[in-house]
Design a protein around this motif. Structure first.
Motif, PDB file in Angstrom:
ATOM      1  N   ASP A  76       0.718  -1.079   0.024  1.00 46.31           N
ATOM      2  CA  ASP A  76      -0.103  -0.044   0.068  1.00 46.31           C
ATOM      3  C   ASP A  76       0.864   1.182  -0.035  1.00 46.31           C
ATOM      4  OD1 ASP A  76      -2.201  -1.577   0.294  1.00 46.31           O
ATOM      5  OD2 ASP A  76      -2.097  -1.574   2.369  1.00 46.31           O
ATOM      6  N   ALA A  77       0.509   2.342  -0.847  1.00 41.12           N
ATOM      7  CA  ALA A  77       1.233   3.483  -0.788  1.00 41.12           C
ATOM      8  C   ALA A  77       1.189   4.109   0.452  1.00 41.12           C
ATOM      9  CB  ALA A  77       0.432   4.349  -1.685  1.00 41.12           C
ATOM     10  N   GLN A 130       2.212   3.054   3.351  1.00 38.35           N
ATOM     11  CA  GLN A 130       2.473   2.284   4.315  1.00 38.35           C
ATOM     12  C   GLN A 130       4.071   1.831   4.897  1.00 38.35           C
ATOM     13  OE1 GLN A 130       0.995  -1.766   3.501  1.00 38.35           O
ATOM     14  NE2 GLN A 130       1.865  -2.434   5.322  1.00 38.35           N
ATOM     15  N   GLU A 168       6.476   4.232  -4.298  1.00 40.36           N
ATOM     16  CA  GLU A 168       5.206   3.650  -5.046  1.00 40.36           C
ATOM     17  C   GLU A 168       5.659   2.646  -6.221  1.00 40.36           C
ATOM     18  OE1 GLU A 168       1.758   5.743  -7.735  1.00 40.36           O
ATOM     19  OE2 GLU A 168       2.653   6.919  -6.411  1.00 40.36           O
ATOM     20  N   GLN A 202       7.040  -3.746  -5.033  1.00 41.48           N
ATOM     21  CA  GLN A 202       6.448  -5.017  -4.471  1.00 41.48           C
ATOM     22  C   GLN A 202       7.049  -5.970  -3.435  1.00 41.48           C
ATOM     23  OE1 GLN A 202       4.545  -7.204  -8.072  1.00 41.48           O
ATOM     24  NE2 GLN A 202       2.775  -5.837  -8.055  1.00 41.48           N
TER      25      GLN A 202
END
Length: 186
Positions: free
Chosen positions: A44-45, A47, A60, A63
């Motif tokens: 999540d951006a 996080q 951003e 993964q």
């Protein structure tokens, strides 16, 4: 005169078939599970993620590689062919030992070239350590190391990937490093 006893034949094929079906079901189930379980997970951006005592905010589009990350020990982030690996270790000793070993491993073990000299770095959070760049025929990267002698901990950050798009991915890696601190609860 006694006649020899006749042995009554029994069938072995049902048992062999059951064993064969059990093996095929087990292997087929594992193959199905492997194909349908993702190897990476989007983050999540904004996080914050933690590995050991280190925590940071991933850039951003990166993964997490689930299969090569170990809870509390290492975290591998992927974007395209580029990788951002954070390892945490316990440490008792001086700050330069692991860095020298890492350079030797890269030069002698992996055939990479160290680019320039080791230099100091300081992040916006006051995290400080040593860094160096390295390159090979098909990849380049940068290695950062932080030793916290008070906590007896070592954090190593290794960013590397193909030369294509390396500068943009390196900007992401620097932003992730700049957001890092060593205050994660353990």
């Amino acid at each position: 005169m006694l006649e020899p006893s006749r042995r009554i034949p029994y069938r072995t094929w049902p048992g062999a078939l059951a064993v064969l079906l059990a093996i095929a079901g087990y292997v087929g189930g594992l193959t199905f599970w492997d194909r349908h379980t993702p190897g990476s997970r989007p983050l999540d951006a904004g996080q914050t993620v933690a590995v050991g005592q280190a925590r940071f905010v991933p850039a951003e589009g990166w993964q997490m590689d689930v299969s090569r990350s170990k809870a509390g020990k290492s975290l591998l982030l992927l974007k395209g062919g580029h990788k951002f690996l954070v390892n945490t270790w316990p440490w008792a000793g001086g700050p330069d030992g692991p860095l020298v070993r890492q350079q030797r491993l890269m030069e002698r073990g992996q055939g990479l070239q160290i680019d320039g000299d080791v230099s100091d770095f300081v992040t916006g959070w006051g995290l400080q350590g040593k860094t160096f760049a390295y390159y090979g025929s098909k990849l380049g990267g940068r290695f950062w190391q932080v030793v916290d002698q008070r906590r007896r901990s070592l954090v190593q950050i290794d960013f590397y990937g193909p030369n294509d798009g390396l500068s943009d991915a390196l900007d992401d890696a620097r932003r992730m490093l700049d957001s890092m601190d060593l205050e994660a609860p353990q």
